[in-house]
Design a protein around this motif. Structure first.
Motif, short mmCIF file in Angstrom:
data_model
loop_
_atom_site.label_atom_id
_atom_site.label_comp_id
_atom_site.label_asym_id
_atom_site.label_seq_id
_atom_site.Cartn_x
_atom_site.Cartn_y
_atom_site.Cartn_z
N UNK A 161 0.83 -1.21 0.00
CA UNK A 161 0.00 0.00 0.00
C UNK A 161 0.86 1.26 0.00
N UNK A 162 0.54 2.18 -0.89
CA UNK A 162 1.27 3.43 -1.03
C UNK A 162 0.29 4.57 -0.82
N UNK A 163 0.61 5.47 0.09
CA UNK A 163 -0.30 6.55 0.45
C UNK A 163 -0.64 7.41 -0.76
N UNK A 169 -7.43 1.04 -3.18
CA UNK A 169 -7.75 -0.21 -3.88
C UNK A 169 -7.65 -1.45 -2.99
N UNK A 170 -7.35 -1.27 -1.72
CA UNK A 170 -7.15 -2.43 -0.84
C UNK A 170 -8.40 -3.30 -0.78
N UNK A 188 4.10 -3.62 4.48
CA UNK A 188 4.52 -2.25 4.76
C UNK A 188 5.79 -1.92 3.99
N UNK A 189 5.81 -0.74 3.42
CA UNK A 189 6.96 -0.29 2.64
C UNK A 189 8.16 -0.05 3.54
N UNK A 201 5.21 5.86 4.19
CA UNK A 201 4.89 4.51 4.64
C UNK A 201 3.52 4.49 5.31
N UNK A 202 2.77 3.43 5.06
CA UNK A 202 1.44 3.27 5.65
C UNK A 202 1.51 2.23 6.76
#
Length: 324
Positions: A161-163, A169-170, A188-189, A201-202
């Motif tokens: 997931x990218x902020x 789209x999750x 997580x990134x 980072x989310x």
């Protein structure tokens, strides 16, 4: 068995067979990047087989082929068949972006490949192109269909997931994986390289709570591979959701893996510089005993933990250079 100085058993080796990729994901490889390892410096299949044989002799059971994009390496099906024949190799898997998978899925399964992890950060053509730099939606979907038709079970979909880019789209990805029988893993990134460090980072913890409530998911202690994911399952046991949280809830205390780069360098941790060069030993035809001693020494270099939170700008080595 391979046990490091902190008492952790290392039974998982990830092997990069190329640092090249046909995509340029915004959090992985810089646009226009050309500083790839020269093919002359790549480990040959013979050398990869030797390293895997010695790791297996030392108790390592799980092996994963990575990149870059491993399906760009010529004759990969042959390599899979050779590695699968080695005594002690209990689980052989592969990470791929699936753009080439339609051409290889059947042959990889026939050669003995056990499992597939597929990187897919979005479903819409617009967002896929925004993240990877080109329109490959149709190729990826064809690859996924080919993987199912080839008989691969428990296909894992990895989504980062990218902020502000794909986090909306999750839920659609959850529904997509439910419909197709895929295991979805949110990751997580990690701030590896300038490209990843530019992204926000989310924290997955609120997302875990929301999705658990929304889809009635409950934690399971069952293991689905040798990686660090924690899994949740629905009541019907028809859907698995995994989370990899190196930032918000790291798993360093149970880390069981090291990475072999395409040039023969063993990396002990994604977030540290600890490494050991196996290539000189292989080039000089070291004995099996010498290789095993080198591997055992390398494992003792494995650090206690990464420092992604404390020193987020520390790692300038990009993921494709290390191996996924």
């Amino acid at each position: 068995m391979l046990i490091d100085t902190y008492g952790r058993t290392v039974d998982y080796l990830r092997i990069s067979i190329t640092d090249r990729c046909d995509l340029r994901c915004t959090y992985c490889m810089p646009k226009g990047f050309t500083e790839f390892e020269k093919p002359d410096h790549w480990l040959s299949f013979d050398n990869i087989e030797r390293v895997v044989t010695q790791f297996a002799a030392l108790g390592t059971k799980r092996f994963r082929l990575t990149g870059g994009e491993p399906l760009l390496r010529k004759n990969i099906v042959e390599l899979v068949a050779r590695l699968k024949r080695i005594d002690g190799v209990e689980d052989l898997s592969l990470s791929t972006n699936a753009t080439q998978l339609v051409h290889y899925a059947h042959d990889l399964r026939q050669a003995g490949l056990d499992r597939l992890n597929i990187s897919l950060d979005a479903l819409t053509q617009k967002n896929i192109q925004k993240i990877v730099g080109t329109d490959v939606q149709a190729k990826i979907m064809s690859g996924l269909r080919a993987a199912k038709e080839a008989g691969f079970k428990q296909i894992k979909i990895n989504m980062v997931p990218l902020a502000g880019i794909n986090d909306h789209e999750i839920d659609a990805m959850v529904e997509f994986c439910m419909e197709n029988g895929f295991i979805l893993r949110l990751i997580e990134l990690m701030p590896m390289g300038a490209t990843a460090q530019r992204h926000q980072y989310i924290n997955l913890q609120p997302i875990i709570a929301r999705l658990s409530d929304q889809y009635d998911l409950h934690p399971t202690e069952d293991s689905y591979g040798g990686g660090p994911a924690r899994y949740w399952q629905n009541q019907q046991k028809t859907f698995l959701m995994g989370y990899i949280t190196p930032m918000s809830q790291h798993f360093c205390q149970t880390c069981n893996r090291v990475r072999l780069a395409v040039d023969g360098t063993l990396y002990m941790c994604l977030g540290q510089d600890h490494q050991y060069a196996l290539a000189p030993l292989l080039k000089n035809h070291a004995s099996d005993q010498e290789l095993q001693m080198a591997i055992q020494h390398a494992i003792q270099l494995k650090p206690l933990k990464h420092e992604f939170q404390e020193k987020p700008k520390k790692m300038i080595r990009i993921m494709s250079m290390t191996g996924g």
